[in-house]
Design a protein around this motif. Sequence first.
Motif, short mmCIF file in Angstrom:
data_model
loop_
_atom_site.label_atom_id
_atom_site.label_comp_id
_atom_site.label_asym_id
_atom_site.label_seq_id
_atom_site.Cartn_x
_atom_site.Cartn_y
_atom_site.Cartn_z
N TYR A 199 -24.13 44.47 1.03
CA TYR A 199 -24.05 43.45 2.05
C TYR A 199 -24.95 43.81 3.23
O TYR A 199 -25.08 44.99 3.58
N GLY A 200 -25.56 42.81 3.83
CA GLY A 200 -26.28 43.02 5.07
C GLY A 200 -25.32 42.95 6.24
O GLY A 200 -24.10 42.91 6.07
N ARG A 201 -25.87 42.89 7.45
CA ARG A 201 -25.01 42.83 8.63
C ARG A 201 -24.58 41.40 8.95
O ARG A 201 -23.67 41.20 9.76
N ALA A 202 -25.24 40.41 8.36
CA ALA A 202 -24.86 39.00 8.54
C ALA A 202 -24.97 38.32 7.18
O ALA A 202 -26.06 38.27 6.60
N ASN A 203 -23.87 37.81 6.65
CA ASN A 203 -23.82 37.31 5.29
C ASN A 203 -23.13 35.96 5.20
O ASN A 203 -22.08 35.75 5.82
N MET A 204 -23.72 35.05 4.45
CA MET A 204 -23.05 33.83 4.05
C MET A 204 -22.71 33.96 2.57
O MET A 204 -23.61 34.19 1.75
N VAL A 205 -21.44 33.87 2.26
CA VAL A 205 -21.00 33.90 0.87
C VAL A 205 -20.82 32.45 0.44
O VAL A 205 -19.91 31.76 0.90
N MET A 206 -21.73 31.99 -0.42
CA MET A 206 -21.70 30.62 -0.93
C MET A 206 -21.21 30.67 -2.36
O MET A 206 -21.92 31.15 -3.25
N ASP A 207 -20.00 30.20 -2.57
CA ASP A 207 -19.38 30.37 -3.87
C ASP A 207 -18.35 29.26 -4.08
O ASP A 207 -17.76 28.77 -3.11
N GLU A 208 -18.15 28.91 -5.32
CA GLU A 208 -17.21 27.82 -5.61
C GLU A 208 -15.78 28.14 -5.18
O GLU A 208 -15.00 27.24 -4.88
N GLU A 209 -15.43 29.43 -5.13
CA GLU A 209 -14.05 29.81 -4.79
C GLU A 209 -13.94 30.78 -3.63
O GLU A 209 -12.88 30.86 -3.00
N LEU A 210 -14.98 31.54 -3.35
CA LEU A 210 -14.87 32.63 -2.38
C LEU A 210 -15.79 32.46 -1.18
O LEU A 210 -16.21 33.44 -0.56
N GLY A 211 -16.10 31.22 -0.82
CA GLY A 211 -16.98 30.98 0.31
C GLY A 211 -16.41 31.55 1.60
O GLY A 211 -15.24 31.37 1.93
N CYS A 212 -17.27 32.24 2.38
CA CYS A 212 -16.84 32.82 3.64
C CYS A 212 -18.05 33.35 4.39
O CYS A 212 -19.17 33.39 3.86
N ILE A 213 -17.83 33.75 5.62
CA ILE A 213 -18.82 34.44 6.43
C ILE A 213 -18.39 35.89 6.57
O ILE A 213 -17.21 36.18 6.83
N VAL A 214 -19.33 36.82 6.39
CA VAL A 214 -19.07 38.25 6.54
C VAL A 214 -20.10 38.83 7.49
O VAL A 214 -21.31 38.76 7.22
N LEU A 350 -22.01 24.10 2.44
CA LEU A 350 -22.52 25.09 1.49
C LEU A 350 -21.59 26.29 1.36
O LEU A 350 -21.41 26.83 0.27
N VAL A 351 -21.00 26.72 2.47
CA VAL A 351 -20.17 27.93 2.45
C VAL A 351 -18.74 27.64 1.99
O VAL A 351 -18.17 28.38 1.19
N TYR A 352 -18.16 26.56 2.48
CA TYR A 352 -16.72 26.38 2.32
C TYR A 352 -16.29 25.28 1.36
O TYR A 352 -15.12 25.25 0.96
N ASP A 360 -26.26 25.81 -6.12
CA ASP A 360 -27.41 26.09 -6.99
C ASP A 360 -28.71 25.77 -6.28
O ASP A 360 -29.66 26.58 -6.26
N GLU A 361 -28.78 24.60 -5.70
CA GLU A 361 -29.99 24.16 -5.01
C GLU A 361 -30.31 25.05 -3.82
O GLU A 361 -31.47 25.42 -3.58
N ALA A 362 -29.27 25.43 -3.06
CA ALA A 362 -29.49 26.28 -1.89
C ALA A 362 -30.04 27.64 -2.29
O ALA A 362 -30.97 28.16 -1.65
N PHE A 363 -29.50 28.25 -3.35
CA PHE A 363 -30.00 29.56 -3.76
C PHE A 363 -31.43 29.48 -4.27
O PHE A 363 -32.23 30.40 -4.04
N GLU A 364 -31.77 28.41 -4.94
CA GLU A 364 -33.16 28.23 -5.36
C GLU A 364 -34.08 28.16 -4.14
O GLU A 364 -35.17 28.75 -4.12
N GLN A 365 -33.64 27.44 -3.12
CA GLN A 365 -34.43 27.34 -1.91
C GLN A 365 -34.56 28.69 -1.22
O GLN A 365 -35.66 29.09 -0.80
N TYR A 366 -33.47 29.44 -1.09
CA TYR A 366 -33.51 30.71 -0.39
C TYR A 366 -34.35 31.75 -1.14
O TYR A 366 -35.00 32.60 -0.52
N LEU A 367 -34.36 31.67 -2.46
CA LEU A 367 -35.24 32.56 -3.23
C LEU A 367 -36.70 32.28 -2.92
O LEU A 367 -37.52 33.20 -2.80
N ARG A 368 -37.05 31.00 -2.79
CA ARG A 368 -38.43 30.64 -2.44
C ARG A 368 -38.77 31.12 -1.03
O ARG A 368 -39.87 31.63 -0.79
#
Length: 395
Positions: A199-214, A350-352, A360-368
């Motif tokens: 994990y980095g020092r600022a994280n967005m967890v984007m997930d179907e069940e475990l969305g949260c900010i860390v 996206l997170v919650y 899916d679309e967001a992760f494709e964008q962030y990879l780019r």
Amino acid sequence: MAAHSAHVIVAGGGPVGLLAALGLARRGIRVTVVERETELNDSPRAAVYHWCVIEVLEALGVREDAEAEGVVVRGNTFHRPSTGESVQISQRAIEGVVPFPYNLNLGQDRLGRICLEHLERLPNATVLRGVGVTDVRQDADTVTAVLADGSELAGDWLVGADGGRSTVRKALGLDFPGMTWGDRFVATNIRFDFEAYGYGRANMVMDEELGCIVALLDREGLWRVTFAESDDLPEGGLPERIDAFLQRLLPGDEKRYELVQYSPYHMHQRAAERFRVGRVLLAGDAAHLTNPTGAMGLTTGVFDVELLVDRLAAVIAGDASPDALDDYAERRRAAFLENASPTAIRFKHLVYDGVKADIDEAFEQYLRVEADPVASREFFLGVESLREPEFRSAS
């Protein structure tokens, strides 16, 4: 520092009110802060300061102290536990472009204490704690704050920065249109070594069940984990539900953590119908409320302060007409409605909200974005759209 005979009352001793008071006092204006709580609120609240917010902290003389207590963050990390995907976008892309190419994580109570220490050094600043504003009266020349102890405080201008339940806003008879989400946010402060698991020092967890900010809050290993649950659930069982969520979220086999604090709260998207009524100006949560995903509320509040101090100081000095305060009110309301609120809603979704296709679309964008320095630069510079153009350091 030129002295002025004008007196500005600031209702509310949170970060926005204290920063506004500090900015005005540094311009030589007499300021009195009135706060109903006797102590700074240390419950878990928004704690992320974007790189462009750090520029405002610098201008107000508190950046170095804030950085000495907070945690510098040099990138955003996105996780998806269900698939193991992880993307980190580095702020190296804005090095040499902006003065402070990093974010800062810092509890609002710590920033508040720093601001109070700076205000105490200024002879034209007074802070009254333990007595809140119960009513506001004004005429063409003065404004009067009626205090909870029955006393009255007269001034030339009043800044309402007394939070989402603002007494000042209610005293002005202003509507607060918008909506309240059906979710309850649960902000927790815990001790757990997230960095040992990528994990980095600022994280967005984007997930179907475990969305949260860390996010890491300090140098002693205190982390903020914020998740959402249905508002229909009773608060009485919250500690057990916090543990159940963390047991699913925390990586590794040893899921031992220390729960230090937690705070449930409702989420809103609202803006007062006006940010100025006569000699009273609203700023921060008293003027607008948003869900905190992406730190849009705190960021917008600090940029409210930046323009408010500039405009009000000019009016007091005779360098601008009071119409400049209408300009403040209109521009900051538009910044919230057109930029901050839509951005926070998008991040919340996206997170919650756990919609697989959108994640899916967001992760494709962030990879780019991660692979493209130009796209990375634009990714981080985008937040400055919440700031007024004359103060922006980058285009």
